[in-house]
Design a protein around this motif. Structure first.
Motif, PDB file in Angstrom:
ATOM      1  N   ARG A  13      59.768 -27.338  -1.305  1.00  0.00           N
ATOM      2  CA  ARG A  13      58.309 -27.278  -1.419  1.00  0.00           C
ATOM      3  C   ARG A  13      57.682 -26.378  -0.367  1.00  0.00           C
ATOM      4  N   GLU A  16      53.665 -25.309  -0.042  1.00  0.00           N
ATOM      5  CA  GLU A  16      52.933 -25.104  -1.292  1.00  0.00           C
ATOM      6  C   GLU A  16      52.113 -26.343  -1.677  1.00  0.00           C
ATOM      7  N   ASN A  47      54.446 -20.864  -8.046  1.00  0.00           N
ATOM      8  CA  ASN A  47      53.604 -21.879  -7.422  1.00  0.00           C
ATOM      9  C   ASN A  47      52.419 -22.222  -8.323  1.00  0.00           C
TER      10      ASN A  47
END
Length: 267
Positions: A13, A16, A47
């Motif tokens: 991750r 983000e 994303n």
């Protein structure tokens, strides 16, 4: 775009924004229905605003020490003795629900590696026995896409039913089902989601590579099925190689609960 030098890690991750998604993927041998352990599975996605890391055309490759470019929402994880790849760090998830970009529905790329070596924490050599994409049901995405992180995605929106790769595969393959079985981990979407699927692979058959174009790519043919042309406004792929896989329903695995989606993906 699939890039080399991706990190072996359980949580991709980074910083983000968006909804956390814990991927729980079981790998089975398509011939024996036995689990496939020690498979390195590569996951990558854009994303919440449709941008991929490590893509020069999207300004996510930087000079200096980070020669591989930015690394958000990219990484590899290994299947366990039950053939399960669970992307989990403590009680959080590996990745985020992706956004979208022109001509494509929301999807997560997946690639399975066997007979590899690991050196310096990176994948070396081996063979790819599956390249594919995972999708989420449009109903849950409709709830997610109105949230601020996703509402900021100004790219033209494409639902699953209008995604030419999704529909091409569905038209070409009986029983095609690339959907994650998604459940909520709490009362609110912000608590995150759990996405499960079982993939039945042929560990001895190399996956066919289909280059659909993109930055530096060469278009070598349309997706399988009844391809009738690119959607209006489509200007090329920012992601390189979409999958060509064969999928059909298989018996649900009994090694994990709750239920997971099941598909055969042999190349």
């Amino acid at each position: 775009l699939d890039v080399s030098g991706e990190l072996i890690r359980n949580d991709i991750r980074e910083k983000e924004v968006g909804i956390d998604l814990l991927l729980d993927v079981q790998l089975l041998n398509v011939h024996t229905c036995q689990p496939l352990p020690n498979v390195l599975v590569d996951f990558w996605a854009c994303n919440s605003t449709g941008v991929y890391s490590g893509v020069a055309a999207q300004n996510t490759v930087v000079s200096g020490k980070m020669k591989r470019g930015l690394t958000f929402l990219r990484g590899l994880a290994m299947s366990d003795k039950d053939g399960i790849v669970q992307m989990q760090a403590n009680v959080t998830s590996l990745t985020k629900v992706p956004g979208w970009y022109t001509g494509r529905a929301q999807h997560i790329h997946v690639k399975a590696h066997v007979n590899y070596t690991v050196s310096g924490g990176l994948l070396k050599g081996g063979a790819v026995v599956h390249t594919g994409q995972l999708y989420m049901n449009q109903s849950i995405l409709s709830e997610i896409n109105v949230l601020p992180a996703y509402a900021a995605d100004l790219n033209p929106f494409t639902p699953n039913a209008q995604d030419f790769i999704f529909t091409g595969e569905a038209n070409a393959t009986a029983g095609y089902d690339p959907y994650l079985h998604v459940t909520r981990t709490g009362k609110a979407l912000s608590d995150g989601l759990l996405g499960k699927i079982t993939l039945a692979l042929d560990p001895n058959k190399a996956a066919a590579i289909v280059d659909m174009g993109g930055p530096g790519g060469n278009f070598t043919g349309p997706p399988p099925g009844n391809f009738t042309g690119f959607p209006p406004g489509f200007s090329g792929f920012p992601t390189g190689q979409p999958p060509r896989s064969t999928s059909r329903a298989t018996p649900r695995s009994t090694t994990r609960s709750p239920a997971r989606s099941t598909a055969v993906l042999t190349g």
